[in-house]
Design an enzyme around this catalytic site. Sequence first.
Site, PDB file in Angstrom:
ATOM      1  N   HIS A  85       0.817  -1.222   0.000  1.00 32.56           N
ATOM      2  CA  HIS A  85       0.000   0.000   0.000  1.00 32.56           C
ATOM      3  C   HIS A  85       0.852   1.275   0.000  1.00 32.56           C
ATOM      4  O   HIS A  85       0.460   2.292   0.603  1.00 32.56           O
ATOM      5  CB  HIS A  85      -0.970   0.000   1.197  1.00 32.56           C
ATOM      6  CG  HIS A  85      -1.761  -1.272   1.312  1.00 32.56           C
ATOM      7  ND1 HIS A  85      -2.766  -1.603   0.437  1.00 32.56           N
ATOM      8  CD2 HIS A  85      -1.632  -2.322   2.155  1.00 32.56           C
ATOM      9  CE1 HIS A  85      -3.243  -2.792   0.755  1.00 32.56           C
ATOM     10  NE2 HIS A  85      -2.567  -3.255   1.785  1.00 32.56           N
ATOM     11  N   CYS A  86       1.994   1.209  -0.665  1.00 31.24           N
ATOM     12  CA  CYS A  86       2.886   2.375  -0.756  1.00 31.24           C
ATOM     13  C   CYS A  86       3.256   2.911   0.628  1.00 31.24           C
ATOM     14  O   CYS A  86       3.319   4.147   0.829  1.00 31.24           O
ATOM     15  CB  CYS A  86       2.266   3.495  -1.592  1.00 31.24           C
ATOM     16  SG  CYS A  86       2.037   3.033  -3.292  1.00 31.24           S
ATOM     17  N   ALA A  87       3.430   2.005   1.568  1.00 33.42           N
ATOM     18  CA  ALA A  87       3.828   2.426   2.916  1.00 33.42           C
ATOM     19  C   ALA A  87       4.760   1.357   3.487  1.00 33.42           C
ATOM     20  O   ALA A  87       4.512   0.818   4.574  1.00 33.42           O
ATOM     21  CB  ALA A  87       2.599   2.628   3.786  1.00 33.42           C
TER      22      ALA A  87
END
Length: 411
Positions: free
Chosen positions: A367-369
């Site tokens: 999730h791009c984290a």
Amino acid sequence: MRYLKKSMNISEKIKNDFPFFEKTGVAYLDSAATSQTPQVVLDAMEAYYTIFRANVHRGLYGLSAEATERFEGARETIAQFIGASKEEIIFTGSATMSSNLLTYALENTLELREGDEILLSAMEHHSSIVPLQELAQRKKLKLVYIPLAEGFALDYKEAKRLITPRTKIVAVMRASNVLGTINDVRAISQTARKNGAIMIVDATSAAGHAPLSVKDLDCDYLYFSGHKMCGPTGIGVLYGRRDFLEKLYPGFFGGGMIDRVTREKSSWREVPGRFEAGTPPIAEAIGLAAAAEYINEIGFPAIREQIEDVFSYARETLSRIPNVSIYARTDARENAGILSFTIKGVHPHDAAEILSRENVAIRAGHHCAEPLLSELGETALCRASFYFYNTRGDADRLAAGIKKAKATLRA
Ligand SMILES: Cc1ncc(COP(=O)(O)O)c(C=O)c1O
């Protein structure tokens, strides 16, 4: 309010406003990646393309004046949506573009010295982490992270301890796109202000999901994308405090942002125009304003009621399924409608794939984290994200799909 009486479940009616649901029948649980688009937004954009399409701020003929008026009207609508003034709203291509533009502009403006610090929350999205990492490398700055506390919240005590006179920039997201946690930004921004640091808020997961006020958050800059709040893709917003924008050197250069150009040098338009180089996303800004008006018409009390109801119901339902672990706070009022989870023995990608066969759309991955996931000790999570058009029925379809995934993989 056009759509509902107080205790009515809004979502079945609301779904009719979105052509997508009738056409696909999908239990769409990925609004944190991108939301669906109501007909009113499609209509607003179609009107631009079919009736008054022209470039803005250039032509003197009627159509161009109308396009300019609608585009500037959209700026006014978005300003009101976040409690800002029109001059404080910059249209960009996305939240990521806002973050990059802001980072370049700050680099062009601030006197940053080797050893100065940038403080980020452990929850930040790559779109805020990576531009600031690049800035840190160029200027030899130190990156410091606010850790998580118990219960998927930020450690506010530690945040306050970490902000010192060496801290030049603080970046904290209003809501996590993984945990859903709505962060108490104000608690941090006040300490940042006392230490002379600039406070940046990524509001991408919060915009359109909870009321947003730049005054309440007490931030200097804030940004979000249009496509996660019922607006079109290709539009982002960057808010900057007027007195800060006046002193901020532009980040991107070209036509549209200049006042005068000679062979040797140029001067800039007034704010916010000096931050909008080139032809702006005109139809998209008009579409985003229509989305904000649509959201205002439904009203945040009803939106929150629906998101909180479905989130709580889904959280409870999933927590009764053996071997499902949930990564979200228990109190729905502290969550932006995002429910991340793992299923023991089922890789998140397999779960998403099996759910997809059941016509249930969730997201799986980092999730791009990635820094957040590594703090959680995970490499991938399943994420169901709920918006005001989702129902308890969607949550039931999610639970049924999870049971199917477990049975298929004998987990
Ligand atoms: C919290 C958050 N910030 C920023 C972004 C970047 O948004 P965009 O991809 O529209 O630039 C996202 C997108 O997933 C997000 O969830």
